[in-house]
Design a protein around this motif. Structure first.
Motif, PDB file in Angstrom:
ATOM      1  N   HIS A 352       0.843  -1.196   0.000  1.00 17.16           N
ATOM      2  CA  HIS A 352       0.000   0.000   0.000  1.00 17.16           C
ATOM      3  C   HIS A 352       0.881   1.250   0.000  1.00 17.16           C
ATOM      4  CE1 HIS A 352      -3.012   2.970   1.237  1.00 17.16           C
ATOM      5  NE2 HIS A 352      -3.935   2.072   0.916  1.00 17.16           N
ATOM      6  N   PRO A 353       0.626   2.208  -0.882  1.00 19.42           N
ATOM      7  CA  PRO A 353       1.501   3.381  -0.987  1.00 19.42           C
ATOM      8  C   PRO A 353       1.541   4.241   0.263  1.00 19.42           C
ATOM      9  CG  PRO A 353      -0.522   3.669  -2.278  1.00 19.42           C
ATOM     10  CD  PRO A 353      -0.478   2.248  -1.856  1.00 19.42           C
ATOM     11  N   ARG A 354       0.511   4.201   1.073  1.00 22.16           N
ATOM     12  CA  ARG A 354       0.481   5.018   2.287  1.00 22.16           C
ATOM     13  C   ARG A 354       0.812   4.225   3.540  1.00 22.16           C
ATOM     14  NH1 ARG A 354      -4.941   7.974   4.775  1.00 22.16           N
ATOM     15  NH2 ARG A 354      -3.963   8.769   6.692  1.00 22.16           N
ATOM     16  N   PHE A 355       0.234   3.035   3.680  1.00 20.73           N
ATOM     17  CA  PHE A 355       0.380   2.261   4.913  1.00 20.73           C
ATOM     18  C   PHE A 355       1.582   1.321   4.910  1.00 20.73           C
ATOM     19  CE2 PHE A 355      -4.449   2.666   4.747  1.00 20.73           C
ATOM     20  CZ  PHE A 355      -4.429   3.879   5.455  1.00 20.73           C
ATOM     21  N   SER A 356       2.187   1.088   3.745  1.00 21.06           N
ATOM     22  CA  SER A 356       3.340   0.183   3.606  1.00 21.06           C
ATOM     23  C   SER A 356       3.048  -1.212   4.134  1.00 21.06           C
ATOM     24  CB  SER A 356       4.573   0.780   4.317  1.00 21.06           C
ATOM     25  OG  SER A 356       4.959   1.992   3.721  1.00 21.06           O
ATOM     26  N   THR A 357       1.877  -1.722   3.823  1.00 20.22           N
ATOM     27  CA  THR A 357       1.492  -3.083   4.206  1.00 20.22           C
ATOM     28  C   THR A 357       1.053  -3.842   2.958  1.00 20.22           C
ATOM     29  OG1 THR A 357      -0.803  -2.384   4.614  1.00 20.22           O
ATOM     30  CG2 THR A 357       0.715  -2.370   6.498  1.00 20.22           C
ATOM     31  N   PRO A 358       1.174  -5.182   2.970  1.00 19.21           N
ATOM     32  CA  PRO A 358       0.682  -5.994   1.841  1.00 19.21           C
ATOM     33  C   PRO A 358      -0.843  -6.078   1.895  1.00 19.21           C
ATOM     34  CG  PRO A 358       1.568  -7.417   3.536  1.00 19.21           C
ATOM     35  CD  PRO A 358       1.831  -6.007   3.997  1.00 19.21           C
TER      36      PRO A 358
END
Length: 473
Positions: A352-358
């Motif tokens: 995710h571009p904002r949360f940095s999670t898959p």
């Protein structure tokens, strides 16, 4: 044209290549936000839950009696031996994926696929089972505290006379949203829940110790010595979780130090708590009265301590919540790692571009687990979680022996002592517990593996990034 070297035949992915690809891949890298205490809390959150609040009573009543204390010690030893092997890998290969990644680096792609497929089953089925247990405690608490009776149609699957287990569905979706939001946020939530859970367990120990009747510990082994092994194989579910600490490797700030520390601390803390709770539980009431889904609160109620029983129910909800959170977390990281290697479609490794999670992995897994929990009775299938974890322990322990020979100069933040003796003991201990499981569980497990092998040879082997690399050499 592909070269038929030993590595291309066995398709081993060297550790240095794994680390290099992780460092170079900016679009599929995770933020390092977890410190040692958050990692330890994650382990405790995953371990302390279903085992201590649910399985303790059933295992004592049907398999081991008060000797369940020895069962927890036996299962703890097996887990501890495997934990030492996990610690070396976690400090040497600080990449998301746990046993899947470790197997890829030492035993090759096929074995890595098998263990990854195994972990998919373990985490998904385990998460669905825990969410159904959570729903049961939730509906009981709503009735006892607020007098609200949730309709049976909304608390049971169609196979159990209902329409959908709505509380189970909702808790899975809520935790999935937390995981998508970010690892740091889910870690903070987990830490709070772990704190509440441990406080409630200590509360039970403090209250229960004054109501122990030593006569309830006789006979100590009503099912004989064999009951101790059977009990250990059943309550092994209680130790599932410490291995999931290693799935956070890519998000640990100092993995070579923090991961081994988190693995050891979480396992030690939980083993001590299990022994204390089991001893007090079987001392408060006869083991024959513990064949219930909520044995800890049930024992207090039998002693006339209804208010204390309600408090324990709240703790059980917190405990099951943290277990569910970490199971969903671990499953998404397995998907992430397998996708990044090309064994699953690439969309599962998108960050995710904002949360940095898959986020796509988390959303898919959350939806699937919610559907299974809401519509399917999985009490029998959930036994597969135990054999899946024990199989992972066997392969990780074997991988230590292989990697010591194939990559002796690999930088290791922690080293397993007494190699090869200790890894071999770890393998034997896990195999003993596997053969102690019901035969039907072993049969179902092999059926699942057979399906996985079909998927591997039809899709994953040809889509693998290693295959593409071999074709260009």
């Amino acid at each position: 044209m592909a070269t038929r070297t030993r590595d291309s035949i066995w398709r081993v992915k060297p550790v240095d290549l794994i680390l290099k690809q992780s460092e170079e891949s900016s679009k599929t890298s995770l933020k390092r936000t977890l410190g040692p205490w958050s990692i330890t809390a994650m382990g405790v959150g995953a371990i302390v839950g279903t085992g201590i609040f649910v399985l303790t009573g059933v295992a004592a009543a049907k398999y081991a009696g008060p000797g369940l204390i020895l069962s927890f010690i036996l299962a703890g030893i097996a887990s501890g031996l495997a934990a030492i092997c996990y610690a070396e890998f976690a400090s040497s290969v600080p990449i998301a994926g746990s046993a899947y990644t470790y197997s890829y680096a030492s035993l090759g792609e096929l074995i890595a696929w098998i263990i990854g497929w195994d972990l998919i089953l373990e985490y998904a089925v385990g998460a669905a089972a825990v969410s159904i247990g959570w729903a049961g405690y939730f509906t009981d608490l709503m009735k006892s505290l607020f007098g609200i009776t949730v309709p049976h149609a909304l608390t049971a699957s169609p196979f159990s006379g209902g329409i959908v287990n709505l509380p189970a569905v909702l808790i899975v979706l809520i935790l999935t949203a937390i995981l998508v939001r970010g690892t740091s946020e889910s870690s903070k939530f987990n830490n709070i829940m772990v704190g509440v859970k441990l406080a409630v367990i200590l509360f039970f120990i403090g209250i229960g110790i004054f109501h122990v009747n030593p006569a309830n510990w006789h006979p100590f082994l009503p099912f004989g010595p064999g009951g101790v092994f059977s009990g250990a194989s059943i309550i092994f579910f209680a130790y599932i979780g410490f291995d999931q600490v290693s799935t956070s490797a890519e998000e640990a700030r100092n993995p070579s130090r923090d991961l081994p520390l988190g693995i050891f601390l979480s396992l030690i803390i939980c083993t001590v708590l299990y022994i204390l709770v089991t001893g007090i539980l079987t001392g408060m009431v006869s083991y024959t009265k513990l064949d219930v889904p909520s044995p800890v609160s049930h024992a207090l109620i039998l002693q006339g301590l209804n208010a204390a029983g309600a408090i324990i129910s709240i703790g059980a909800l917190c405990g099951l919540t943290t277990v569910l959170l970490v199971l969903l977390y671990g499953q998404s990281r397995i998907f992430f790692s397998m996708s990044r290697d090309g064994l699953l479609p690439a969309l599962f490794s998108r960050i995710h571009p904002r949360f940095s999670t898959p986020y796509l992995s988390s959303i898919l897994i959350g939806v699937v687990v919610a559907v299974v929990a809401g519509l399917t009775p999985i009490d029998i299938v959930a036994e597969l979680t135990n054999i899946g974890t024990l199989t992972a322990f066997v392969l990780v322990s074997a991988a230590i022996l292989v990697l010591r020979r194939t990559q002796p100069d690999l930088r290791r933040g922690f080293r397993v002592p007494f190699v090869p003796v200790l890894p071999i003991l770890s393998i034997i201990a896990s195999l003993v517990l596997i053969v102690s499981l019901p035969r039907v569980t072993i049969l179902r497990f092999f059926v699942w593996l057979a399906i996985g092998l079909v998927v591997y040879f039809v899709y994953s082997r040809r889509a693998s990034h290693l295959e593409r690399g071999n074709q260009t050499t």
